[in-house]
Motif scaffolding. Structure first.
Motif, short mmCIF file in Angstrom:
data_model
loop_
_atom_site.label_atom_id
_atom_site.label_comp_id
_atom_site.label_asym_id
_atom_site.label_seq_id
_atom_site.Cartn_x
_atom_site.Cartn_y
_atom_site.Cartn_z
N CYS A 80 91.63 21.10 46.86
CA CYS A 80 92.24 22.43 46.74
C CYS A 80 91.22 23.50 46.41
N ASN A 81 90.42 23.27 45.38
CA ASN A 81 89.53 24.32 44.87
C ASN A 81 88.28 24.54 45.72
N LYS A 82 87.67 23.48 46.17
CA LYS A 82 86.43 23.63 46.95
C LYS A 82 86.70 23.86 48.43
N TYR A 83 87.66 23.10 48.99
CA TYR A 83 87.89 23.14 50.43
C TYR A 83 89.12 23.95 50.84
N LYS A 84 89.94 24.34 49.85
CA LYS A 84 91.15 25.13 50.12
C LYS A 84 92.07 24.45 51.13
N LEU A 85 92.16 23.11 51.03
CA LEU A 85 93.01 22.36 51.94
C LEU A 85 94.46 22.46 51.50
N LYS A 86 95.34 22.60 52.46
CA LYS A 86 96.77 22.68 52.19
C LYS A 86 97.35 21.27 52.27
N GLY A 87 98.09 20.88 51.24
CA GLY A 87 98.58 19.51 51.18
C GLY A 87 100.07 19.38 50.99
N LEU A 88 100.55 18.21 51.33
CA LEU A 88 101.95 17.82 51.14
C LEU A 88 101.96 16.56 50.30
N LEU A 89 102.59 16.64 49.14
CA LEU A 89 102.69 15.50 48.23
C LEU A 89 104.13 15.00 48.25
N VAL A 90 104.33 13.83 48.82
CA VAL A 90 105.67 13.25 48.95
C VAL A 90 105.95 12.34 47.76
N GLY A 91 107.07 12.61 47.06
CA GLY A 91 107.53 11.72 46.00
C GLY A 91 107.21 12.13 44.59
N ARG A 92 106.57 13.26 44.37
CA ARG A 92 106.18 13.69 43.03
C ARG A 92 106.74 15.05 42.68
N LYS A 93 107.88 15.42 43.24
CA LYS A 93 108.50 16.71 42.93
C LYS A 93 108.68 16.83 41.42
N GLY A 94 108.27 17.96 40.87
CA GLY A 94 108.42 18.19 39.44
C GLY A 94 107.26 17.69 38.60
#
Length: 172
Positions: A64-78
């Motif tokens: 996130c911080n160095k590469y500014k990649l956009k991600g999707l995290l499945v299963g960890r809502k909240g």
């Protein structure tokens, strides 16, 4: 006695899990780390150990911080995300298999920091959707699917930079 080097993930059906060119890429990566019980308000359970959530958080911070990649995290809502990831990552609860197939196709690569989760089926499902893998080299199984055409290995947050750069170059 002869042994067969076989995993449950060898049985992923490439007629069901397949690329869908009509789906637009929205995410640089997808990471799947399901809670054991999404009804409970805990983000620290057996799955966090099995999916190596501790290493994942260190790597996500770099992604996130160095590469500014956009991600999707499945299963960890909240669950809390590493600093710098809140605006670049979307989280969900557990999704249906049909929805997960769409999510693979919306992603440029799958991130698997897993070690103890030997040969996860999500690895082969993503590969069947023509989604390469960024895989922890220390995983107990699943490494047999990764080669120069299917993904990159990393060991920890100290060497993930080179692997991110390689996989993103190959994707471009």
């Amino acid at each position: 006695m002869p042994l067969l080097f076989q995993s449950e993930s060898d049985y992923t059906d490439c007629n069901i899990n397949k690329p869908d060119p009509t789906i637009k890429k929205e995410y640089d990566f997808i990471y799947i780390c399901l809670k054991v019980d999404e009804k409970k308000d805990t983000c620290d359970d057996w799955a966090t150990w099995n999916k190596n959530w501790e290493l994942a958080q260190k790597c996500l911070k770099i992604m996130c911080n160095k590469y500014k990649l956009k991600g999707l995290l499945v299963g960890r809502k909240g669950c809390n995300l590493p600093n710098g990831c809140n605006t670049l990552m979307e989280t969900t609860n557990i999704v249906s298999n049909e929805e997960l197939k769409k999510m693979y196709n919306k992603s440029r690569f799958i991130f698997l920091p897993n070690e103890k989760d030997a040969s996860p089926r999500v690895l082969t499902e993503a590969l069947c959707c023509d989604v390469p893998v960024l895989l922890n080299k220390n995983i107990l199984g699943g490494w047999k699917y990764v080669n120069k055409n299917t993904g990159e290995f990393f060991t920890n947050e100290k060497d993930i930079d080179k692997s991110i750069e390689k996989i993103m170059f190959k994707i471009r």
